[in-house]
Design a protein around this motif. Structure first.
Motif, PDB file in Angstrom:
ATOM      1  N   ASN A  72      10.360  12.069 -11.565  1.00 23.39           N
ATOM      2  CA  ASN A  72      11.248  12.502 -10.486  1.00 23.39           C
ATOM      3  C   ASN A  72      10.610  12.418  -9.103  1.00 23.39           C
ATOM      4  O   ASN A  72      11.230  12.781  -8.108  1.00 23.39           O
ATOM      5  CB  ASN A  72      11.747  13.925 -10.742  1.00 23.39           C
ATOM      6  N   HIS A  73       9.347  11.921  -9.038  1.00 21.32           N
ATOM      7  CA  HIS A  73       8.684  11.762  -7.740  1.00 21.32           C
ATOM      8  C   HIS A  73       8.376  10.299  -7.409  1.00 21.32           C
ATOM      9  O   HIS A  73       7.831  10.006  -6.343  1.00 21.32           O
ATOM     10  CB  HIS A  73       7.386  12.577  -7.706  1.00 21.32           C
ATOM     11  N   ILE A  74       8.738   9.386  -8.313  1.00 16.50           N
ATOM     12  CA  ILE A  74       8.453   7.977  -8.068  1.00 16.50           C
ATOM     13  C   ILE A  74       9.205   7.464  -6.851  1.00 16.50           C
ATOM     14  O   ILE A  74       8.631   6.791  -5.983  1.00 16.50           O
ATOM     15  CB  ILE A  74       8.783   7.129  -9.314  1.00 16.50           C
ATOM     16  N   GLU A  75      10.479   7.792  -6.738  1.00 15.24           N
ATOM     17  CA  GLU A  75      11.277   7.314  -5.607  1.00 15.24           C
ATOM     18  C   GLU A  75      10.722   7.811  -4.281  1.00 15.24           C
ATOM     19  O   GLU A  75      10.664   7.066  -3.290  1.00 15.24           O
ATOM     20  CB  GLU A  75      12.734   7.760  -5.772  1.00 15.24           C
ATOM     21  N   GLU A  76      10.289   9.061  -4.259  1.00 15.41           N
ATOM     22  CA  GLU A  76       9.686   9.622  -3.046  1.00 15.41           C
ATOM     23  C   GLU A  76       8.463   8.814  -2.625  1.00 15.41           C
ATOM     24  O   GLU A  76       8.284   8.506  -1.439  1.00 15.41           O
ATOM     25  CB  GLU A  76       9.296  11.078  -3.303  1.00 15.41           C
ATOM     26  N   LEU A  77       7.617   8.449  -3.599  1.00 16.99           N
ATOM     27  CA  LEU A  77       6.408   7.701  -3.279  1.00 16.99           C
ATOM     28  C   LEU A  77       6.718   6.266  -2.858  1.00 16.99           C
ATOM     29  O   LEU A  77       6.037   5.703  -2.000  1.00 16.99           O
ATOM     30  CB  LEU A  77       5.461   7.687  -4.476  1.00 16.99           C
ATOM     31  N   LEU A  78       7.742   5.668  -3.443  1.00 22.34           N
ATOM     32  CA  LEU A  78       8.125   4.323  -3.037  1.00 22.34           C
ATOM     33  C   LEU A  78       8.522   4.284  -1.568  1.00 22.34           C
ATOM     34  O   LEU A  78       8.326   3.280  -0.885  1.00 22.34           O
ATOM     35  CB  LEU A  78       9.265   3.804  -3.917  1.00 22.34           C
ATOM     36  N   GLN A  79       9.048   5.392  -1.065  1.00 24.55           N
ATOM     37  CA  GLN A  79       9.438   5.464   0.335  1.00 24.55           C
ATOM     38  C   GLN A  79       8.242   5.648   1.264  1.00 24.55           C
ATOM     39  O   GLN A  79       8.317   5.345   2.455  1.00 24.55           O
ATOM     40  CB  GLN A  79      10.421   6.618   0.540  1.00 24.55           C
ATOM     41  N   VAL A  80       7.119   6.129   0.728  1.00 30.66           N
ATOM     42  CA  VAL A  80       5.937   6.374   1.551  1.00 30.66           C
ATOM     43  C   VAL A  80       5.453   5.095   2.207  1.00 30.66           C
ATOM     44  O   VAL A  80       4.982   5.097   3.354  1.00 30.66           O
ATOM     45  CB  VAL A  80       4.809   7.008   0.709  1.00 30.66           C
ATOM     46  N   ASP A  81       5.576   3.959   1.483  1.00 29.67           N
ATOM     47  CA  ASP A  81       5.108   2.691   2.037  1.00 29.67           C
ATOM     48  C   ASP A  81       5.831   2.321   3.332  1.00 29.67           C
ATOM     49  O   ASP A  81       5.310   1.557   4.140  1.00 29.67           O
ATOM     50  CB  ASP A  81       5.289   1.563   1.019  1.00 29.67           C
ATOM     51  N   GLY A  82       7.009   2.872   3.523  1.00 34.76           N
ATOM     52  CA  GLY A  82       7.753   2.561   4.737  1.00 34.76           C
ATOM     53  C   GLY A  82       7.505   3.539   5.864  1.00 34.76           C
ATOM     54  O   GLY A  82       8.045   3.379   6.957  1.00 34.76           O
ATOM     55  N   VAL A  83       6.674   4.562   5.619  1.00 32.89           N
ATOM     56  CA  VAL A  83       6.396   5.574   6.628  1.00 32.89           C
ATOM     57  C   VAL A  83       5.311   5.066   7.570  1.00 32.89           C
ATOM     58  O   VAL A  83       4.265   4.610   7.137  1.00 32.89           O
ATOM     59  CB  VAL A  83       5.947   6.903   5.979  1.00 32.89           C
ATOM     60  N   SER A  84       5.559   5.146   8.850  1.00 35.92           N
ATOM     61  CA  SER A  84       4.592   4.680   9.841  1.00 35.92           C
ATOM     62  C   SER A  84       3.279   5.429   9.691  1.00 35.92           C
ATOM     63  O   SER A  84       3.245   6.653   9.615  1.00 35.92           O
ATOM     64  CB  SER A  84       5.142   4.894  11.256  1.00 35.92           C
ATOM     65  N   GLY A  85       2.164   4.695   9.634  1.00 37.17           N
ATOM     66  CA  GLY A  85       0.842   5.298   9.575  1.00 37.17           C
ATOM     67  C   GLY A  85       0.374   5.622   8.172  1.00 37.17           C
ATOM     68  O   GLY A  85      -0.769   6.015   7.982  1.00 37.17           O
TER      69      GLY A  85
END
Length: 382
Positions: free
Chosen positions: A298-311
C-alpha cells in the motif's frame, strides 16, 4: 515523504594528501594481514613501517608483501608503541588484550585504529573512555565498518527519512557450517591461535560477528538496548571450546519501540547472512555488499511518485517495481572507507564516526549479552 540526503559519504571522495602516516600493525593474524592489504592500496595516506606478533610464523607472513626490509618486526607491543618513527598503531589482537594494548599506545602518543569489539568487558570500556579523554589530540577509531559503508549510509538515510515508517523489528543472522577453528602447528599454541574459542580471550560469536549489526542499529536509530537476554550453547562442536557455537540475543529498545533478534550458529550455512529491518511501510534486506528496500504494497504508489518530486534522490527500482536496489555500483572493502575517514579525522582532529564513545556503548551491550549467555538472566542497561 522526505527526500533522501546524499548517500555518498564525504570521506569517500578523494582529498588532498598532506602527510603519509606511518603505521605499526599489532597482531599479524588474519585481520592484521587483511588490513595490511587495504593499507597497501592507500600508499599516499598510510605506510606500514612495523608489525608485532608473538608468533614467529605470523611474522613470517611478511614475505607475502614483497620487499619488506624496511618493516621492523617486534614481539613486544610496548617496544613497538615506543617507536617514535610510528604515528599510528593498528590493534588487531585478541579481544582480551584490547584494553592494555590501546592504553599503552595512547600513553606513547599514538593514534589508534582499534578493532571491534572495543573491549572485552564493560568495565574496560568505561576505563578506556576515561583514559582517552585525557589525550584529546589523539584520534581513536573503532573497527565498526558499517558506519563507513555507502550501503549502510543509504540504509540510515532511508530510516531517518521515514521510508520504512515505524520500525518495530530487526532480524539478524550470521551463520556458517564450519568449526571456526584454525590449524595449530603445535599443541601448546592452541589457546593463542584459537583464542576465539575461550572465554579468557574472546567474546565469542556475539563479539566477533554480531557486534557489527548491534552497532549499526545503535547508529542508525540513535539508540541502544535497554535490556538484553541471550541464550546459547556448545550444541554441535564438542571439541573442548568454551565459547558457544550457537547463540541468540534478544534486545529490547524501549525508547525506539523496537525488538532486535541477533543470532549466529556454526552448524548451518543455508542463509549465511541475514539482516532485515522491518517497518510498517517496508522492509530493508541486506547482504554483505548489496541491499534492497521492499515497500509494503500500500506504499508502492507513494514511492513511485517520489521520483517526480523536485530535489528527491532518484530511486533505483527493479523491473517489477516491487523493490528498490540501494546501491548502484560495486562496493570496496569496508575497511577502505573506514581508513579514508580515519585519515581525515587525524588531519582535522575530528571525532570518527566509529569512536571510543559509541564503540564503548556497543562493547558494553555485547558484554551484557555474554553475561546473559553465561548466567541465563535478563540484563538491564545502566
Amino acid at each position: 515523504m522526505v527526500s533522501l540526503a546524499s548517500t555518498i559519504p564525504a570521506f569517500a571522495i578523494h582529498q588532498a594528501i598532506k602527510k603519509t602516516y606511518k603505521i605499526g600493525i599489532l597482531g599479524y593474524g588474519s585481520r592484521g594481514t587483511g588490513l595490511h592489504d587495504v593499507i597497501n592500496n592507500l600508499p599516499e595516506y598510510f605506510q606500514v613501517n612495523a608489525v608485532c606478533d608473538t608468533l614467529d610464523f605470523r611474522l613470517a607472513a611478511l614475505k607475502n608483501y614483497g620487499d619488506t626490509s624496511k618493516i621492523k618486526q617486534y614481539k613486544d607491543h610496548r617496544q613497538m608503541a615506543e617507536d617514535k618513527n610510528l604515528d599510528i598503531i593498528f590493534i588487531c589482537t585478541p579481544l582480551s588484550m584490547h584494553f592494555e594494548h590501546a592504553k599503552t599506545a595512547i600513553e606513547n602518543g599514538k593514534h589508534i585504529y582499534l578493532e571491534k569489539a572495543m573491549t572485552h568487558t564493560a568495565q574496560e570500556s568505561i576505563a578506556l573512555q576515561k583514559f582517552a579523554s585525557n589525550h584529546p589530540k589523539q584520534t581513536i577509531q573503532i573497527g565498526h565498518q558499517y558506519r563507513y559503508s555507502p550501503l549502510y549510509f543509504k540504509v540510515k538515510d532511508y530510516i531517518q527519512a521515514g521510508y520504512l515508517g515505524k520500525v518495530t523489528q530487526v532480524e539478524v543472522r550470521w551463520d556458517r557450517n564450519n568449526s571456526w577453528r584454525r590449524h595449530v602447528p603445535s599443541p601448546e599454541l592452541e589457546r593463542m591461535i584459537n583464542w576465539r574459542m575461550y572465554h579468557e580471550y574472546s567474546g565469542g560469536l556475539a563479539a566477533e560477528l554480531l557486534s557489527h549489526q548491534v552497532d549499526f542499529i545503535n547508529w542508525a536509530f540513535e539508540t541502544q538496548p535497554n535490556s538484553l537476554f541471550a541464550t546459547g550453547g556448545i550444541d554441535y562442536f564438542k571439541d573442548g571450546r568454551e565459547t558457544h557455537d550457537n547463540v541468540q540475543i534478544l534486545a529490547r529498545y524501549e525508547d525506539a519501540g523496537m525488538i532486535g533478534n541477533f543470532g549466529a550458529t556454526c552448524s548451518n550455512a543455508h542463509e549465511g547472512y541475514v539482516f532485515k529491518i522491518r517497518g510498517h511501510k517496508g522492509t530493508i534486506s541486506l547482504f554483505f555488499n548489496d541491499g534492497y528496500f521492499y515497500p509494503e504494497e500500500n506504499h508502492i504508489e507513494e514511492l513511485l511518485q517520489v521520483d517526480g518530486v523536485s530535489g528527491a534522490t532518484k530511486l533505483n527500482w527493479m523491473e517489477d517495481k516491487k523493490a528498490i536496489r540501494l546501491i548502484d555500483e560495486p562496493l570496496k572493502d569496508g575497511s577502505y572507507y573506514a581508513l579514508i575517514d580515519f585519515y581525515r579525522c587525524i588531519e582535522e582532529q575530528a571525532l570518527p564516526y566509529s569512536n571510543i564513545i559509541n564503540g564503548g556503548q556497543t562493547a558494553i551491550a555485547i558484554a551484557m549479552a555474554n553475561e546473559s549467555l553465561r548466567d541465563g538472566k535478563l540484563k538491564q542497561w545502566g
